[in-house]
Design an enzyme around this catalytic site. Sequence first.
Site, PDB file in Angstrom:
ATOM      1  CB  CYS A   1      -0.930   0.011   1.209  1.00  0.00           C
ATOM      2  SG  CYS A   1      -2.383  -1.055   1.044  1.00  0.00           S
TER       3      CYS A   1
ATOM      4  CG  HIS B   1       6.011 -13.513  -7.371  1.00  0.00           C
ATOM      5  ND1 HIS B   1       7.148 -12.986  -6.798  1.00  0.00           N
ATOM      6  CD2 HIS B   1       5.186 -13.834  -6.340  1.00  0.00           C
ATOM      7  CE1 HIS B   1       7.021 -12.995  -5.484  1.00  0.00           C
ATOM      8  NE2 HIS B   1       5.834 -13.511  -5.173  1.00  0.00           N
TER       9      HIS B   1
ATOM     10  CG  HIS C   1      -4.667  -4.165   2.121  1.00  0.00           C
ATOM     11  ND1 HIS C   1      -3.297  -4.289   2.187  1.00  0.00           N
ATOM     12  CD2 HIS C   1      -5.174  -5.114   2.930  1.00  0.00           C
ATOM     13  CE1 HIS C   1      -2.991  -5.279   3.009  1.00  0.00           C
ATOM     14  NE2 HIS C   1      -4.113  -5.790   3.478  1.00  0.00           N
TER      15      HIS C   1
ATOM     16  CG  HIS D   1       2.548 -10.117  -3.875  1.00  0.00           C
ATOM     17  ND1 HIS D   1       2.110 -10.160  -2.578  1.00  0.00           N
ATOM     18  CD2 HIS D   1       3.585 -10.979  -3.946  1.00  0.00           C
ATOM     19  CE1 HIS D   1       2.854 -10.993  -1.889  1.00  0.00           C
ATOM     20  NE2 HIS D   1       3.760 -11.534  -2.688  1.00  0.00           N
TER      21      HIS D   1
ATOM     22  CG  ASN E   1       4.345 -17.527  -3.292  1.00  0.00           C
ATOM     23  OD1 ASN E   1       4.232 -18.604  -3.872  1.00  0.00           O
ATOM     24  ND2 ASN E   1       5.389 -16.733  -3.456  1.00  0.00           N
TER      25      ASN E   1
ATOM     26  CG  ASP F   1      10.601  -9.271  -6.233  1.00  0.00           C
ATOM     27  OD1 ASP F   1       9.545  -9.837  -5.892  1.00  0.00           O
ATOM     28  OD2 ASP F   1      11.610  -9.229  -5.487  1.00  0.00           O
TER      29      ASP F   1
END
Length: 116
Positions: free
Chosen positions: A7, A101, A46, A99, A86, A30
């Site tokens: 955030c 990846h 969020h 999130h 994940n 990343d």
Amino acid sequence: MENCLFCKIVAGEIPSKIVYQDDHVVAFEDIHPQAPVHLLVIPTRHIASMSDIQPDDGPVLAQIFTVAKQIAHERKLEDGYRFVTNVGPHAGQSVLHLHFHLLGGKPMGWPPFPPR
Ligand code: AMP
Ligand code: ZN
């Protein structure tokens, strides 16, 4: 959400290498890349993890995947890529803001755990 790292990235309070941003989705590099291309694509709102997704979140999820495939195209990942989230401690989730990846640029192993 106070004290949420991602955030704060969305709000510009923590520096990051943002490569895409709209009202609903942000993509950034990343900080510890695991592949030649390693970006994170997140909702600006969020959501703690995939376990907290609600049916109303459909449009933002569609936008997340659309942004990811556009970046994959721009980064010339024509040989393939992985787009993964994940969830929880067994998967190694370390930031409690949903999130995905985006990983690519080299061959990746599968399955993602060593054989017994
Ligand atoms: P996960 O372990 O699936 O929760 O992924 C969290 C990811 O966030 C890891 O790959 C970290 O390298 C990455 N990360 C942590 N802090 C930052 C940051 N300030 N900017 C960019 N990526 C970060
Ligand atoms: Zn957050």
